[in-house]
Design a protein around this motif. Structure first.
Motif, PDB file in Angstrom:
ATOM      1  N   THR A  82       0.842  -1.197   0.000  1.00  0.00           N
ATOM      2  CA  THR A  82       0.000   0.000   0.000  1.00  0.00           C
ATOM      3  C   THR A  82       0.877   1.247   0.000  1.00  0.00           C
ATOM      4  O   THR A  82       2.103   1.161   0.158  1.00  0.00           O
ATOM      5  N   ILE A  83       0.245   2.385  -0.109  1.00  0.00           N
ATOM      6  CA  ILE A  83       0.978   3.651  -0.023  1.00  0.00           C
ATOM      7  C   ILE A  83       1.624   3.773   1.354  1.00  0.00           C
ATOM      8  O   ILE A  83       2.751   4.235   1.489  1.00  0.00           O
ATOM      9  N   GLN A  84       0.897   3.324   2.377  1.00  0.00           N
ATOM     10  CA  GLN A  84       1.423   3.402   3.745  1.00  0.00           C
ATOM     11  C   GLN A  84       2.549   2.394   3.984  1.00  0.00           C
ATOM     12  O   GLN A  84       3.427   2.636   4.809  1.00  0.00           O
ATOM     13  N   GLU A  85       2.496   1.261   3.318  1.00  0.00           N
ATOM     14  CA  GLU A  85       3.520   0.214   3.449  1.00  0.00           C
ATOM     15  C   GLU A  85       3.957  -0.246   2.064  1.00  0.00           C
ATOM     16  O   GLU A  85       3.553  -1.307   1.586  1.00  0.00           O
ATOM     17  N   PRO A  86       4.792   0.545   1.402  1.00  0.00           N
ATOM     18  CA  PRO A  86       5.190   0.209   0.039  1.00  0.00           C
ATOM     19  C   PRO A  86       6.285  -0.857  -0.049  1.00  0.00           C
ATOM     20  O   PRO A  86       6.515  -1.413  -1.127  1.00  0.00           O
ATOM     21  N   VAL A  87       6.955  -1.138   1.060  1.00  0.00           N
ATOM     22  CA  VAL A  87       8.074  -2.084   1.065  1.00  0.00           C
ATOM     23  C   VAL A  87       7.810  -3.149   2.134  1.00  0.00           C
ATOM     24  O   VAL A  87       7.548  -2.817   3.291  1.00  0.00           O
ATOM     25  N   LEU A  88       7.872  -4.414   1.725  1.00  0.00           N
ATOM     26  CA  LEU A  88       7.605  -5.525   2.638  1.00  0.00           C
ATOM     27  C   LEU A  88       8.601  -6.659   2.405  1.00  0.00           C
ATOM     28  O   LEU A  88       9.086  -6.840   1.285  1.00  0.00           O
ATOM     29  N   GLY A  89       8.842  -7.428   3.448  1.00  0.00           N
ATOM     30  CA  GLY A  89       9.753  -8.562   3.363  1.00  0.00           C
ATOM     31  C   GLY A  89       9.008  -9.888   3.366  1.00  0.00           C
ATOM     32  O   GLY A  89       7.813  -9.963   3.656  1.00  0.00           O
ATOM     33  N   VAL A  90       9.743 -10.944   3.070  1.00  0.00           N
ATOM     34  CA  VAL A  90       9.180 -12.287   2.991  1.00  0.00           C
ATOM     35  C   VAL A  90       8.551 -12.705   4.320  1.00  0.00           C
ATOM     36  O   VAL A  90       7.422 -13.197   4.361  1.00  0.00           O
ATOM     37  N   THR A  91       9.265 -12.513   5.415  1.00  0.00           N
ATOM     38  CA  THR A  91       8.772 -12.937   6.726  1.00  0.00           C
ATOM     39  C   THR A  91       7.489 -12.209   7.092  1.00  0.00           C
ATOM     40  O   THR A  91       6.524 -12.818   7.573  1.00  0.00           O
ATOM     41  N   GLU A  92       7.457 -10.912   6.847  1.00  0.00           N
ATOM     42  CA  GLU A  92       6.277 -10.112   7.149  1.00  0.00           C
ATOM     43  C   GLU A  92       5.070 -10.556   6.319  1.00  0.00           C
ATOM     44  O   GLU A  92       3.963 -10.709   6.830  1.00  0.00           O
ATOM     45  N   LEU A  93       5.308 -10.797   5.029  1.00  0.00           N
ATOM     46  CA  LEU A  93       4.219 -11.240   4.167  1.00  0.00           C
ATOM     47  C   LEU A  93       3.719 -12.632   4.557  1.00  0.00           C
ATOM     48  O   LEU A  93       2.520 -12.887   4.559  1.00  0.00           O
ATOM     49  N   ALA A  94       4.635 -13.525   4.892  1.00  0.00           N
ATOM     50  CA  ALA A  94       4.249 -14.878   5.298  1.00  0.00           C
ATOM     51  C   ALA A  94       3.352 -14.823   6.528  1.00  0.00           C
ATOM     52  O   ALA A  94       2.344 -15.544   6.612  1.00  0.00           O
ATOM     53  N   ALA A  95       3.681 -13.963   7.477  1.00  0.00           N
ATOM     54  CA  ALA A  95       2.874 -13.832   8.687  1.00  0.00           C
ATOM     55  C   ALA A  95       1.491 -13.259   8.367  1.00  0.00           C
ATOM     56  O   ALA A  95       0.484 -13.720   8.904  1.00  0.00           O
ATOM     57  N   ARG A  96       1.435 -12.293   7.487  1.00  0.00           N
ATOM     58  CA  ARG A  96       0.155 -11.668   7.143  1.00  0.00           C
ATOM     59  C   ARG A  96      -0.762 -12.603   6.368  1.00  0.00           C
ATOM     60  O   ARG A  96      -1.968 -12.633   6.591  1.00  0.00           O
ATOM     61  N   ILE A  97      -0.182 -13.339   5.428  1.00  0.00           N
ATOM     62  CA  ILE A  97      -0.976 -14.206   4.563  1.00  0.00           C
ATOM     63  C   ILE A  97      -1.247 -15.551   5.234  1.00  0.00           C
ATOM     64  O   ILE A  97      -2.242 -16.218   4.952  1.00  0.00           O
ATOM     65  N   GLY A  98      -0.345 -15.954   6.125  1.00  0.00           N
ATOM     66  CA  GLY A  98      -0.534 -17.211   6.833  1.00  0.00           C
ATOM     67  C   GLY A  98      -0.039 -18.430   6.079  1.00  0.00           C
ATOM     68  O   GLY A  98      -0.625 -19.499   6.189  1.00  0.00           O
ATOM     69  N   VAL A  99       1.020 -18.249   5.294  1.00  0.00           N
ATOM     70  CA  VAL A  99       1.628 -19.374   4.582  1.00  0.00           C
ATOM     71  C   VAL A  99       3.133 -19.369   4.833  1.00  0.00           C
ATOM     72  O   VAL A  99       3.678 -18.417   5.396  1.00  0.00           O
ATOM     73  N   SER A 100       3.806 -20.412   4.390  1.00  0.00           N
ATOM     74  CA  SER A 100       5.237 -20.542   4.642  1.00  0.00           C
ATOM     75  C   SER A 100       6.049 -19.493   3.892  1.00  0.00           C
ATOM     76  O   SER A 100       5.638 -18.991   2.841  1.00  0.00           O
ATOM     77  N   LYS A 101       7.218 -19.189   4.452  1.00  0.00           N
ATOM     78  CA  LYS A 101       8.115 -18.217   3.813  1.00  0.00           C
ATOM     79  C   LYS A 101       8.567 -18.727   2.452  1.00  0.00           C
ATOM     80  O   LYS A 101       8.700 -17.934   1.516  1.00  0.00           O
ATOM     81  N   SER A 102       8.776 -20.034   2.305  1.00  0.00           N
ATOM     82  CA  SER A 102       9.217 -20.562   1.012  1.00  0.00           C
ATOM     83  C   SER A 102       8.129 -20.374  -0.047  1.00  0.00           C
ATOM     84  O   SER A 102       8.436 -20.059  -1.204  1.00  0.00           O
ATOM     85  N   ASN A 103       6.884 -20.534   0.344  1.00  0.00           N
ATOM     86  CA  ASN A 103       5.777 -20.331  -0.579  1.00  0.00           C
ATOM     87  C   ASN A 103       5.698 -18.868  -0.993  1.00  0.00           C
ATOM     88  O   ASN A 103       5.540 -18.545  -2.180  1.00  0.00           O
ATOM     89  N   ILE A 104       5.812 -17.966  -0.031  1.00  0.00           N
ATOM     90  CA  ILE A 104       5.809 -16.526  -0.325  1.00  0.00           C
ATOM     91  C   ILE A 104       6.982 -16.185  -1.244  1.00  0.00           C
ATOM     92  O   ILE A 104       6.814 -15.459  -2.226  1.00  0.00           O
ATOM     93  N   HIS A 105       8.152 -16.712  -0.933  1.00  0.00           N
ATOM     94  CA  HIS A 105       9.343 -16.421  -1.741  1.00  0.00           C
ATOM     95  C   HIS A 105       9.148 -16.848  -3.186  1.00  0.00           C
ATOM     96  O   HIS A 105       9.518 -16.125  -4.117  1.00  0.00           O
ATOM     97  N   ASN A 106       8.559 -18.012  -3.403  1.00  0.00           N
ATOM     98  CA  ASN A 106       8.322 -18.482  -4.772  1.00  0.00           C
ATOM     99  C   ASN A 106       7.392 -17.552  -5.532  1.00  0.00           C
ATOM    100  O   ASN A 106       7.628 -17.238  -6.702  1.00  0.00           O
ATOM    101  N   ILE A 107       6.347 -17.097  -4.871  1.00  0.00           N
ATOM    102  CA  ILE A 107       5.412 -16.175  -5.520  1.00  0.00           C
ATOM    103  C   ILE A 107       6.096 -14.835  -5.795  1.00  0.00           C
ATOM    104  O   ILE A 107       5.960 -14.264  -6.882  1.00  0.00           O
ATOM    105  N   LEU A 108       6.853 -14.333  -4.824  1.00  0.00           N
ATOM    106  CA  LEU A 108       7.561 -13.064  -5.011  1.00  0.00           C
ATOM    107  C   LEU A 108       8.575 -13.158  -6.145  1.00  0.00           C
ATOM    108  O   LEU A 108       8.733 -12.214  -6.930  1.00  0.00           O
ATOM    109  N   SER A 109       9.257 -14.275  -6.250  1.00  0.00           N
ATOM    110  CA  SER A 109      10.231 -14.463  -7.335  1.00  0.00           C
ATOM    111  C   SER A 109       9.544 -14.429  -8.696  1.00  0.00           C
ATOM    112  O   SER A 109      10.068 -13.846  -9.649  1.00  0.00           O
TER     113      SER A 109
END
Length: 70
Positions: free
Chosen positions: A24-51
């Protein structure tokens, strides 16, 4: 769309779109760990999608390893 219209038919797509909606405009930069916690899935899964998003130009990986919209 608020996600209350029923269960997604393509769950992997719904998960990938949830990731994009975290940026979002308020949070334009996010990391893998933060996204994994928000979405509720593994960091490896988030990393694959981000890649995938990064290779397609939707996201940009910053020098510190976090991501922002491309």
């Amino acid at each position: 769309m608020d996600g209350t219209t029923g269960e997604a038919k393509v769950k992997s797509l719904a998960k990938a779109l949830k990731i994009l909606s975290c940026f979002t405009i308020q949070e334009p930069v996010l990391g893998v760990t933060e996204l994994a916690a928000r979405i509720g899935v593994s960091k490896s899964n988030i990393h694959n999608i981000l890649s995938t998003y990064t290779s397609m130009g939707y996201l940009e990986r910053l020098p510190d390893g976090r991501y922002r919209l491309g």
